[in-house]
Design a protein around this motif. Structure first.
Motif, PDB file in Angstrom:
ATOM      1  N   SER A 197     107.512 -24.228  26.187  1.00 51.05           N
ATOM      2  CA  SER A 197     107.661 -22.853  26.631  1.00 51.05           C
ATOM      3  C   SER A 197     106.303 -22.212  26.766  1.00 51.05           C
ATOM      4  N   ARG A 198     106.262 -21.089  27.408  1.00 58.39           N
ATOM      5  CA  ARG A 198     105.007 -20.362  27.529  1.00 58.39           C
ATOM      6  C   ARG A 198     104.646 -19.740  26.186  1.00 58.39           C
ATOM      7  N   THR A 199     103.374 -19.497  26.018  1.00 60.48           N
ATOM      8  CA  THR A 199     102.921 -18.841  24.795  1.00 60.48           C
ATOM      9  C   THR A 199     102.587 -17.388  25.082  1.00 60.48           C
ATOM     10  N   ILE A 200     102.417 -16.619  24.010  1.00 59.81           N
ATOM     11  CA  ILE A 200     102.263 -15.169  24.111  1.00 59.81           C
ATOM     12  C   ILE A 200     100.958 -14.759  23.459  1.00 59.81           C
ATOM     13  N   THR A 201     100.201 -13.927  24.139  1.00 59.21           N
ATOM     14  CA  THR A 201      98.912 -13.497  23.625  1.00 59.21           C
ATOM     15  C   THR A 201      99.061 -12.656  22.360  1.00 59.21           C
ATOM     16  N   VAL A 202      98.079 -12.756  21.482  1.00 57.24           N
ATOM     17  CA  VAL A 202      98.108 -12.005  20.231  1.00 57.24           C
ATOM     18  C   VAL A 202      98.045 -10.493  20.482  1.00 57.24           C
ATOM     19  N   HIS A 203      97.553 -10.082  21.656  1.00 60.55           N
ATOM     20  CA  HIS A 203      97.512  -8.657  21.976  1.00 60.55           C
ATOM     21  C   HIS A 203      98.926  -8.061  21.980  1.00 60.55           C
ATOM     22  N   HIS A 204      99.895  -8.822  22.495  1.00 56.81           N
ATOM     23  CA  HIS A 204     101.274  -8.344  22.502  1.00 56.81           C
ATOM     24  C   HIS A 204     101.846  -8.309  21.086  1.00 56.81           C
ATOM     25  N   VAL A 205     101.430  -9.241  20.246  1.00 56.58           N
ATOM     26  CA  VAL A 205     101.887  -9.247  18.860  1.00 56.58           C
ATOM     27  C   VAL A 205     101.389  -7.993  18.147  1.00 56.58           C
ATOM     28  N   ARG A 206     100.106  -7.691  18.304  1.00 56.87           N
ATOM     29  CA  ARG A 206      99.555  -6.487  17.683  1.00 56.87           C
ATOM     30  C   ARG A 206     100.296  -5.239  18.162  1.00 56.87           C
ATOM     31  N   ALA A 207     100.532  -5.168  19.474  1.00 55.60           N
ATOM     32  CA  ALA A 207     101.199  -3.988  20.027  1.00 55.60           C
ATOM     33  C   ALA A 207     102.609  -3.842  19.476  1.00 55.60           C
ATOM     34  N   MET A 208     103.307  -4.953  19.301  1.00 53.45           N
ATOM     35  CA  MET A 208     104.675  -4.902  18.810  1.00 53.45           C
ATOM     36  C   MET A 208     104.741  -4.418  17.371  1.00 53.45           C
ATOM     37  N   LEU A 209     103.651  -4.606  16.610  1.00 58.50           N
ATOM     38  CA  LEU A 209     103.621  -4.211  15.209  1.00 58.50           C
ATOM     39  C   LEU A 209     103.292  -2.732  15.006  1.00 58.50           C
ATOM     40  N   HIS A 210     102.801  -2.051  16.041  1.00 56.53           N
ATOM     41  CA  HIS A 210     102.305  -0.681  15.866  1.00 56.53           C
ATOM     42  C   HIS A 210     103.366   0.269  15.321  1.00 56.53           C
ATOM     43  N   GLY A 211     104.588   0.144  15.816  1.00 53.51           N
ATOM     44  CA  GLY A 211     105.633   1.061  15.375  1.00 53.51           C
ATOM     45  C   GLY A 211     105.923   0.935  13.895  1.00 53.51           C
ATOM     46  N   ALA A 212     106.074  -0.286  13.431  1.00 51.76           N
ATOM     47  CA  ALA A 212     106.337  -0.504  12.006  1.00 51.76           C
ATOM     48  C   ALA A 212     105.177  -0.015  11.163  1.00 51.76           C
ATOM     49  N   GLU A 213     103.949  -0.290  11.616  1.00 49.93           N
ATOM     50  CA  GLU A 213     102.781   0.153  10.859  1.00 49.93           C
ATOM     51  C   GLU A 213     102.717   1.671  10.795  1.00 49.93           C
ATOM     52  N   ARG A 214     103.066   2.333  11.893  1.00 43.06           N
ATOM     53  CA  ARG A 214     103.038   3.798  11.916  1.00 43.06           C
ATOM     54  C   ARG A 214     104.047   4.400  10.947  1.00 43.06           C
ATOM     55  N   HIS A 215     105.123   3.659  10.676  1.00 44.22           N
ATOM     56  CA  HIS A 215     106.143   4.133   9.743  1.00 44.22           C
ATOM     57  C   HIS A 215     105.914   3.615   8.325  1.00 44.22           C
ATOM     58  N   GLY A 216     104.748   3.061   8.074  1.00 40.14           N
ATOM     59  CA  GLY A 216     104.401   2.652   6.721  1.00 40.14           C
ATOM     60  C   GLY A 216     105.025   1.359   6.260  1.00 40.14           C
ATOM     61  N   ILE A 217     105.515   0.535   7.171  1.00 36.05           N
ATOM     62  CA  ILE A 217     106.128  -0.744   6.802  1.00 36.05           C
ATOM     63  C   ILE A 217     105.041  -1.813   6.694  1.00 36.05           C
ATOM     64  N   ASP A 218     105.071  -2.557   5.617  1.00 31.90           N
ATOM     65  CA  ASP A 218     104.128  -3.653   5.423  1.00 31.90           C
ATOM     66  C   ASP A 218     104.518  -4.796   6.353  1.00 31.90           C
ATOM     67  N   THR A 219     103.666  -5.095   7.334  1.00 31.85           N
ATOM     68  CA  THR A 219     104.017  -6.092   8.341  1.00 31.85           C
ATOM     69  C   THR A 219     103.626  -7.513   7.942  1.00 31.85           C
ATOM     70  N   VAL A 220     102.824  -7.666   6.917  1.00 29.30           N
ATOM     71  CA  VAL A 220     102.405  -9.019   6.514  1.00 29.30           C
ATOM     72  C   VAL A 220     103.599  -9.892   6.126  1.00 29.30           C
ATOM     73  N   PRO A 221     104.529  -9.407   5.287  1.00 25.97           N
ATOM     74  CA  PRO A 221     105.704 -10.244   4.992  1.00 25.97           C
ATOM     75  C   PRO A 221     106.536 -10.564   6.241  1.00 25.97           C
ATOM     76  N   LEU A 222     106.586  -9.637   7.179  1.00 29.04           N
ATOM     77  CA  LEU A 222     107.341  -9.891   8.407  1.00 29.04           C
ATOM     78  C   LEU A 222     106.681 -11.001   9.215  1.00 29.04           C
ATOM     79  N   LEU A 223     105.367 -10.970   9.303  1.00 32.84           N
ATOM     80  CA  LEU A 223     104.641 -12.028  10.005  1.00 32.84           C
ATOM     81  C   LEU A 223     104.863 -13.375   9.332  1.00 32.84           C
ATOM     82  N   ARG A 224     104.819 -13.395   8.021  1.00 34.71           N
ATOM     83  CA  ARG A 224     104.986 -14.659   7.302  1.00 34.71           C
ATOM     84  C   ARG A 224     106.400 -15.207   7.476  1.00 34.71           C
ATOM     85  N   THR A 225     107.398 -14.334   7.446  1.00 34.34           N
ATOM     86  CA  THR A 225     108.774 -14.787   7.672  1.00 34.34           C
ATOM     87  C   THR A 225     108.928 -15.350   9.081  1.00 34.34           C
ATOM     88  N   ALA A 226     108.209 -14.745  10.031  1.00 36.09           N
ATOM     89  CA  ALA A 226     108.240 -15.239  11.414  1.00 36.09           C
ATOM     90  C   ALA A 226     107.364 -16.468  11.605  1.00 36.09           C
TER      91      ALA A 226
END
Length: 350
Positions: free
Chosen positions: A3-32
Motif C-alpha cells: 500500500s502507499r505510505t503516508i507522510t509524517v506531516h499528516h500524522v502531526r496534523a491529525m494529532l493537533h486536535g487531541a493535543e489542543r484538548h490536552g490529550i496525551d498522544t504518546v500512548p495513542l501513537l504507541r497503541t497504533a
C-alpha cells in the motif's frame, strides 16, 4: 500488494486536535504502533495500517468525528445520519445539496458549499476551472487546522464517487493556506492540478456529474459505514491518470519479480512512445523514476513495519543487488536506516 505510505506531516496534523484538548498522544501513537520519535523527522512515513490504527485511537480518545480539529465536535453517528439522509436523492447534485444542508444544522460545523459555475476559480478568482465546472468547497474557521478542511474535501469527493459507482475526475483543487513542506503529496492525493493560497479550500469537477443517479442502497451504505471514514481517506488508484497506471503496473510487477519494468516496457504496455509517456508524467508533476522509487519505498516501509523478513532478503526482493545500496536508498527516502526504522517500529509492540 504494497500500500502507499503516508507522510509524517499528516500524522502531526491529525494529532493537533487531541493535543489542543490536552490529550496525551504518546500512548495513542504507541497503541497504533507508531514510534513517537518518527514525528521529529520530516522525511518519515508510516503505513496505511498504522494510520488507520491512529485514526481509531484518536476517534475513541476525542469522541469526535472531526478528531478535535474543528471549532465544535461532531458527535459519533453524524456522518452516518447524513449519508442516510442523502442516499434516497434522485441524483448526485441533490444528494450533495441535502448533505450540505444537513451539516448546516450544527452550529460551528463546516460550511459546505456546492456551486454550479461557468468560469472562474474558487471565490470568483480567475483560476483553473473551466466551462461547466461545479465547485465543492469548505468554508468556516478551519484556517488553524487546514488538515481537516483537506480531509473533508477528500472524503466528500470519494463519497460522491462511491454513491454513483464511478470515480469523478477532479479538474483542480485549491487550498486556503500557503504551500506546506509536503506540497508534493497533494497531486497524488487529489489526482489533479493543485494551487495554494486560495480564498478557501475546495475542488472543481465537470458539472455533468451532478446529474448522475445514485446506485447505492441501504445495505451497501451500511457496509461502507462499517469501514468509514478510513476507506474514504485511503488513496485509491483508479487508473484514471497516467501516473496511477504506471504505479499500478510497477506495484504488480514487484509482487512477482525484483526486476521492475523499464520506462520503455511500461510505455509499450500503455501503447505510447517512451517520449510521450515522459511528457504525460511530467504534466502530472512526476516521473518514471519518482514513481519507481515511491513503489520501492512504500514496499520497504511496509515490510519493515509490519513483517519480520530479514533486511537482506527484503533488499533483494525489492531489486537491490547489495545491502549497502538499499541502506543508502532507504536513508535518502526516510532519513534513517532500515535497521533503525524496524527497531523503532517493533519496539512499540513489546
Amino acid at each position: 500488494m504494497p500500500s502507499r505510505t503516508i507522510t509524517v506531516h499528516h500524522v502531526r496534523a491529525m494529532l493537533h486536535g487531541a493535543e489542543r484538548h490536552g490529550i496525551d498522544t504518546v500512548p495513542l501513537l504507541r497503541t497504533a504502533q507508531i514510534p513517537p520519535l518518527l514525528l521529529g523527522d520530516d522525511r518519515a512515513r508510516i503505513t496505511e495500517v498504522q494510520f488507520a490504527r491512529l485514526f481509531r485511537e484518536l476517534y475513541r480518545a476525542t469522541g469526535d468525528e472531526f478528531l478535535g480539529l474543528g471549532s465544535a465536535a461532531s458527535r459519533p453517528g453524524t456522518f452516518a445520519m447524513m449519508c442516510h439522509a442523502s442516499i434516497g436523492c434522485r441524483d448526485l447534485g441533490a444528494a450533495m445539496e441535502r448533505a450540505a444542508t444537513f451539516y448546516g444544522l450544527f452550529p460551528g460545523g463546516p460550511d459546505f458549499t456546492l456551486e454550479r459555475r461557468g468560469t472562474g476559480g474558487i471565490g470568483g478568482t480567475s483560476g483553473p476551472a473551466g466551462q461547466g465546472d461545479a465547485v465543492f468547497a469548505v468554508r468556516n474557521d478551519l484556517e488553524h487546522d487546514y488538515f481537516l478542511a483537506e480531509c473533508l474535501v477528500i472524503i466528500w469527493h470519494r463519497l460522491c464517487s462511491w454513491l454513483i459507482g464511478r470515480r469523478i475526475p477532479l479538474h483542480w483543487a485549491e487550498f486556503g493556506h500557503p504551500p506546506p513542506p509536503h506540497k508534493d503529496e497533494y497531486g497524488l492525493l487529489f489526482g489533479c492540478t493543485v494551487r495554494f493560497g486560495a480564498p478557501r479550500t475546495g475542488a472543481g469537477f465537470d458539472e455533468h456529474w451532478l446529474a448522475a443517479p445514485l446506485i447505492r442502497d441501504e445495505a451497501a451504505l451500511e457496509g461502507m459505514l462499517n469501514r468509514a471514514p478510513f476507506d474514504l481517506l485511503s488513496r485509491r488508484e483508479y487508473g484514471t491518470t497516467v501516473a496511477e497506471q504506471v504505479r499500478r503496473a510497477l506495484t504488480r510487477a514487484l509482487r512477482t519479480s525484483p526486476r521492475l519494468p523499464s520506462l520503455g516496457e511500461i510505455a509499450a504496455r500503455l501503447a505510447v512512445s517512451p517520449a510521450t509517456l515522459r511528457r504525460r508524467l511530467a504534466r502530472e508533476s512526476t516521473s518514471y523514476q519518482e514513481l519507481k522509487d515511491a513503489v520501492r519505498r512504500d514496499a520497504a516501509i511496509a515490510g519493515l513495519a509490519e513483517g519480520a523478513e530479514p533486511i537482506a532478503d527484503l533488499a533483494a526482493r525489492l531489486g537491490f543487488s547489495e545491502d549497502t545500496a538499499f541502506h543508502r536508498a532507504f536513508r535518502r527516502w526516510t532519513g534513517t536506516t532500515p535497521g533503525a526504522y524496524r527497531y523503532e517500529n517493533q519496539g512499540q509492540r513489546s
